[in-house]
Design a protein around this motif. Structure first.
Motif, mmCIF file in Angstrom:
data_model
loop_
_atom_site.group_PDB
_atom_site.id
_atom_site.type_symbol
_atom_site.label_atom_id
_atom_site.label_comp_id
_atom_site.label_asym_id
_atom_site.label_seq_id
_atom_site.Cartn_x
_atom_site.Cartn_y
_atom_site.Cartn_z
ATOM 1 N N ASP A 195 0.871 -1.173 0.000
ATOM 2 C CA ASP A 195 0.000 0.000 0.000
ATOM 3 C C ASP A 195 0.913 1.229 0.000
ATOM 4 O O ASP A 195 1.529 1.555 1.015
ATOM 5 C CB ASP A 195 -0.912 -0.022 1.232
ATOM 6 N N ILE A 196 1.002 1.909 -1.138
ATOM 7 C CA ILE A 196 1.937 3.013 -1.301
ATOM 8 C C ILE A 196 1.245 4.333 -0.954
ATOM 9 O O ILE A 196 0.220 4.677 -1.522
ATOM 10 C CB ILE A 196 2.475 3.069 -2.752
ATOM 11 N N ILE A 257 0.172 -4.042 -5.919
ATOM 12 C CA ILE A 257 0.554 -2.696 -5.477
ATOM 13 C C ILE A 257 -0.677 -1.812 -5.580
ATOM 14 O O ILE A 257 -1.276 -1.702 -6.653
ATOM 15 C CB ILE A 257 1.678 -2.104 -6.343
ATOM 16 N N ILE A 258 -1.056 -1.191 -4.485
ATOM 17 C CA ILE A 258 -2.228 -0.305 -4.490
ATOM 18 C C ILE A 258 -1.786 1.098 -4.115
ATOM 19 O O ILE A 258 -0.895 1.286 -3.280
ATOM 20 C CB ILE A 258 -3.324 -0.818 -3.526
ATOM 21 N N CYS A 259 -2.400 2.090 -4.757
ATOM 22 C CA CYS A 259 -2.033 3.475 -4.472
ATOM 23 C C CYS A 259 -3.233 4.386 -4.723
ATOM 24 O O CYS A 259 -3.932 4.250 -5.736
ATOM 25 C CB CYS A 259 -0.861 3.914 -5.349
ATOM 26 N N ASN A 260 -3.462 5.291 -3.806
ATOM 27 C CA ASN A 260 -4.478 6.334 -3.945
ATOM 28 C C ASN A 260 -3.742 7.673 -3.912
ATOM 29 O O ASN A 260 -3.665 8.321 -2.866
ATOM 30 C CB ASN A 260 -5.493 6.235 -2.807
ATOM 31 N N PRO A 261 -3.176 8.107 -5.048
ATOM 32 C CA PRO A 261 -2.353 9.321 -5.058
ATOM 33 C C PRO A 261 -3.201 10.580 -5.003
ATOM 34 O O PRO A 261 -4.430 10.524 -5.173
ATOM 35 C CB PRO A 261 -1.626 9.214 -6.410
ATOM 36 N N PRO A 262 -2.572 11.736 -4.783
ATOM 37 C CA PRO A 262 -3.320 12.993 -4.892
ATOM 38 C C PRO A 262 -3.930 13.119 -6.290
ATOM 39 O O PRO A 262 -3.303 12.756 -7.278
ATOM 40 C CB PRO A 262 -2.251 14.062 -4.650
ATOM 41 N N TRP A 263 -5.134 13.656 -6.356
ATOM 42 C CA TRP A 263 -5.875 13.655 -7.620
ATOM 43 C C TRP A 263 -5.731 14.940 -8.430
ATOM 44 O O TRP A 263 -6.052 14.951 -9.615
ATOM 45 C CB TRP A 263 -7.361 13.430 -7.328
ATOM 46 N N VAL A 301 -1.223 -3.758 -10.489
ATOM 47 C CA VAL A 301 -1.228 -2.436 -9.873
ATOM 48 C C VAL A 301 -2.674 -1.967 -9.787
ATOM 49 O O VAL A 301 -3.398 -2.006 -10.783
ATOM 50 C CB VAL A 301 -0.404 -1.427 -10.705
ATOM 51 N N TRP A 302 -3.097 -1.554 -8.602
ATOM 52 C CA TRP A 302 -4.436 -0.989 -8.429
ATOM 53 C C TRP A 302 -4.268 0.508 -8.163
ATOM 54 O O TRP A 302 -3.710 0.912 -7.141
ATOM 55 C CB TRP A 302 -5.167 -1.638 -7.270
ATOM 56 N N LEU A 303 -4.772 1.304 -9.085
ATOM 57 C CA LEU A 303 -4.658 2.748 -8.984
ATOM 58 C C LEU A 303 -6.048 3.352 -8.765
ATOM 59 O O LEU A 303 -6.969 3.117 -9.559
ATOM 60 C CB LEU A 303 -4.041 3.319 -10.272
ATOM 61 N N ILE A 304 -6.189 4.124 -7.696
ATOM 62 C CA ILE A 304 -7.461 4.778 -7.392
ATOM 63 C C ILE A 304 -7.360 6.230 -7.838
ATOM 64 O O ILE A 304 -6.507 6.984 -7.358
ATOM 65 C CB ILE A 304 -7.772 4.709 -5.887
ATOM 66 N N MET A 305 -8.212 6.623 -8.782
ATOM 67 C CA MET A 305 -8.154 7.977 -9.320
ATOM 68 C C MET A 305 -9.553 8.538 -9.551
ATOM 69 O O MET A 305 -10.464 7.807 -9.953
ATOM 70 C CB MET A 305 -7.395 8.003 -10.649
#
Length: 368
Positions: A195-196, A257-263, A301-305
């Motif tokens: 969880d990055i 790899i999961i990441c919820n970066p700034p949108w 890779v799971w990317l939340i956007m």
């Protein structure tokens, strides 16, 4: 921002440590007051004179509320994101001009002042040993965040268990994307996950609840690491989740790899905004570029956007798919959901035209 600032009061030379989470400069001219009307206060504040409030604590709160109401009532409505942000920064700098003095160990000398030691300890990690000057509106934010931290946020994706979030850590109030993570099909096999940018640790906790035995959660924020550790311990997930204070990736490879970066691709104006704003999508693009090198052969890779940046005209619609492809990744599955938070339904907010159309997505990616 912390520095020693000086002022004169009743003929005496005074000094204290200036503290603010914003990136505005410390005040250069301070005037102590115990009574003043809204118009007089605003006139002085607009002349870059900071007002150190010596009066009744609750009257100080009322003055701040009146100042904010007056400023907001006369503000122009900007539907352009950059003009809206500029106006927010200008207001923030103005509101920062009403100050309060905090004695060592969190004491306030103002009449009817509450005990704020616990709230300050939540922010700083230990009792303050020096006299502090800080904006009153920031102190009120600390107090509100402390109550929020104590109460916690119930997470449906964790069967209603609570995540507790102190000041300065991004709160998982956007429950819709948590449900996407709870329901998406895991890669097979899935023995390890990263969880990055874990923040509160909520995504790592959801993955642990789904049965992944070995999870590493990373973050480069000291506050986030402390928050995640406390939540993981409270949820009794220490055996499954290991937390590392690093930027982005651990060494090695993993199944997920999961990441919820700034949108939003904009410059943060305070430390707390780094969870929301990522200038020119630098963190996002670095994450995508490096992620492929850390996947096992069957890894994902799971990317939340959110696509709100597209509706605001801050990112072309084709940019994210292009960055994914350039990073050597391909789309396996994409799940969309409409935000459920109250702001998405507001009709009178200047950026309502974008918020009302926003879609949050879980991008499930694999190496080409």
């Amino acid at each position: 921002m912390n520095e020693t600032i000086h002022w004169t009061e009743h003929g005496r030379n005074m000094h204290a440590i200036w503290h603010s989470d914003s990136r505005h400069p410390a005040p250069s001219h301070i005037q102590t007051i115990s009574q003043i009307n809204t118009e007089q206060a605003l006139r002085l504040m607009r002349q870059n004179t900071a007002l150190l409030w010596r009066g009744d604590y609750h009257q100080g709160k009322q003055l701040l509320a009146a100042i904010k109401k007056r400023v907001h009532s006369k503000a122009r409505t900007h539907t352009d994101f950059h003009k809206h942000r500029l106006q927010q920064a200008q207001h923030s700098r103005l509101f920062q001009q009403l100050l309060i003095e905090i004695q060592p160990d969190g004491l306030l000398k103002n009449n009817r002042a509450p005990n704020i030691a616990a709230a300050l300890n939540d922010v700083f990690g230990s009792p303050n040993q020096h006299t502090l000057l800080l904006p009153l509106h920031l102190l009120l934010g600390y107090i509100g965040a402390h109550e929020w931290h104590k109460a916690g946020v119930a997470i449906p994706a964790l069967n209603g268990k609570k995540i507790h979030i102190p000041y300065g850590v991004f709160s998982p109030v956007r429950g819709e994307y948590l449900e996407l993570v709870a329901q998406a099909k895991l890669p097979s096999p899935c023995h390890t996950a990263w969880d990055i940018g874990t923040g509160s640790g909520v995504l790592a906790a959801i993955l642990a609840q789904r049965g992944i035995p070995h999870i590493t959660a990373t973050d480069n924020s000291t506050r986030a690491i402390a928050c995640a550790q406390a939540n993981i311990q409270r949820l009794k997930l220490n055996e499954q989740i290991h937390i590392q204070h690093i930027n982005l990736f651990p060494t090695g490879r993993t199944d997920l790899i999961i990441c919820n970066p700034p949108w939003l691709p904009a410059k943060p104006s305070s430390d707390i905004e780094t969870a929301l704003y990522d200038p020119e999508h630098q963190m996002l693009q670095t994450f995508l570029t490096q992620a492929k090198n850390h996947l096992t052969p069957h890894g994902q890779v799971w990317l939340i956007m959110s696509d709100i940046a597209e509706h605001l005209g801050l990112r072309p619609k084709e940019a994210l798919p292009k960055w994914i492809s350039t990073a050597g990744l391909k789309l396996i599955h994409k799940t969309d959901i409409q935000p459920q938070h109250p702001k998405a339904r507001q009709q009178h907010h200047p950026l309502a035209y974008a918020r009302n159309r926003e879609i949050t997505s879980l991008w499930q990616l694999a190496a080409k």
